[in-house]
Design an enzyme around this catalytic site. Sequence first.
Site, PDB file in Angstrom:
ATOM      1  N   ASN A  75      60.625  30.952  65.480  1.00 12.08           N
ATOM      2  CA  ASN A  75      60.936  31.562  64.179  1.00 12.08           C
ATOM      3  C   ASN A  75      61.433  32.988  64.387  1.00 12.08           C
ATOM      4  O   ASN A  75      61.006  33.705  65.290  1.00 12.08           O
ATOM      5  CB  ASN A  75      59.755  31.491  63.202  1.00 12.08           C
ATOM      6  CG  ASN A  75      58.428  31.932  63.751  1.00 12.08           C
ATOM      7  OD1 ASN A  75      58.197  31.934  64.953  1.00 12.08           O
ATOM      8  ND2 ASN A  75      57.530  32.304  62.863  1.00 12.08           N
ATOM      9  N   ILE A  76      62.389  33.355  63.539  1.00 19.86           N
ATOM     10  CA  ILE A  76      63.055  34.662  63.624  1.00 19.86           C
ATOM     11  C   ILE A  76      63.031  35.267  62.223  1.00 19.86           C
ATOM     12  O   ILE A  76      63.690  34.752  61.314  1.00 19.86           O
ATOM     13  CB  ILE A  76      64.508  34.499  64.125  1.00 19.86           C
ATOM     14  CG1 ILE A  76      64.525  33.761  65.476  1.00 19.86           C
ATOM     15  CG2 ILE A  76      65.189  35.865  64.220  1.00 19.86           C
ATOM     16  CD1 ILE A  76      65.917  33.347  65.939  1.00 19.86           C
ATOM     17  N   CYS A 134      63.011  29.441  60.399  1.00 21.49           N
ATOM     18  CA  CYS A 134      61.851  28.798  61.034  1.00 21.49           C
ATOM     19  C   CYS A 134      62.216  28.240  62.407  1.00 21.49           C
ATOM     20  O   CYS A 134      63.387  27.984  62.706  1.00 21.49           O
ATOM     21  CB  CYS A 134      61.344  27.649  60.172  1.00 21.49           C
ATOM     22  SG  CYS A 134      60.666  28.124  58.597  1.00 21.49           S
ATOM     23  N   GLU A 157      61.801  25.283  63.638  1.00 21.99           N
ATOM     24  CA  GLU A 157      62.411  23.950  63.629  1.00 21.99           C
ATOM     25  C   GLU A 157      63.919  24.044  63.419  1.00 21.99           C
ATOM     26  O   GLU A 157      64.701  23.380  64.084  1.00 21.99           O
ATOM     27  CB  GLU A 157      61.810  23.100  62.496  1.00 21.99           C
ATOM     28  CG  GLU A 157      60.320  22.848  62.612  1.00 21.99           C
ATOM     29  CD  GLU A 157      59.453  23.912  61.958  1.00 21.99           C
ATOM     30  OE1 GLU A 157      59.824  25.107  61.973  1.00 21.99           O
ATOM     31  OE2 GLU A 157      58.391  23.544  61.442  1.00 21.99           O
ATOM     32  N   CYS A 169      57.941  23.387  56.834  1.00 23.28           N
ATOM     33  CA  CYS A 169      58.228  23.722  55.438  1.00 23.28           C
ATOM     34  C   CYS A 169      59.279  22.761  54.874  1.00 23.28           C
ATOM     35  O   CYS A 169      59.938  22.009  55.606  1.00 23.28           O
ATOM     36  CB  CYS A 169      58.700  25.167  55.330  1.00 23.28           C
ATOM     37  SG  CYS A 169      60.422  25.421  55.780  1.00 23.28           S
ATOM     38  N   CYS A 195      62.923  23.051  56.281  1.00 17.47           N
ATOM     39  CA  CYS A 195      63.083  22.445  57.621  1.00 17.47           C
ATOM     40  C   CYS A 195      63.063  20.915  57.534  1.00 17.47           C
ATOM     41  O   CYS A 195      63.788  20.243  58.273  1.00 17.47           O
ATOM     42  CB  CYS A 195      62.000  22.946  58.560  1.00 17.47           C
ATOM     43  SG  CYS A 195      62.257  24.673  59.015  1.00 17.47           S
TER      44      CYS A 195
END
Length: 130
Positions: free
Chosen positions: A43-44, A54, A56, A87, A90
């Site tokens: 995640n960034i 996220c 994914e 989430c 994603c």
Amino acid sequence: MLEDTELFKQAREASATAYVPYSNFPVGAALVTKNGQVFQGCNIENASFGLTNCAERTAIFNAVSSGVKTFEMIGIYGETDEPISPCGACRQVLTEFCPDEMPVWLFSKTGDVKKTTVGELLPYHFKNLT
Ligand code: THU
């Protein structure tokens, strides 16, 4: 298909590069392609919180931007007591590239695993039918 422990290690390793100054909640994803390659993602986050990407989606975008679009499974790791769960955004992105029956393995920090599928995570998902 990778073994539980190998997928766990790859997903945990992916979380090591997470950029999480706001949540301090690193997540890692390991996306396995049909030919056994693994694309990782973390995640960034962003000062404008809603722009966060996220783990994914980072893994999927990493693979697609490398020209790969056929996937076999994904592992997702969170530093949580219970296995993490992706989430809604994603889940929708997973449905764009992955078949409903594709395994999604969710890992806690100790390696407890919950095994599900893309279709179970987002049944009756939106598809562009035009
Ligand atoms: N996050 C992920 O990367 N994947 C998930 O499955 C759930 C949430 C991230 C977004 C944000 O950087 C942090 O976790 C806290 O929500």
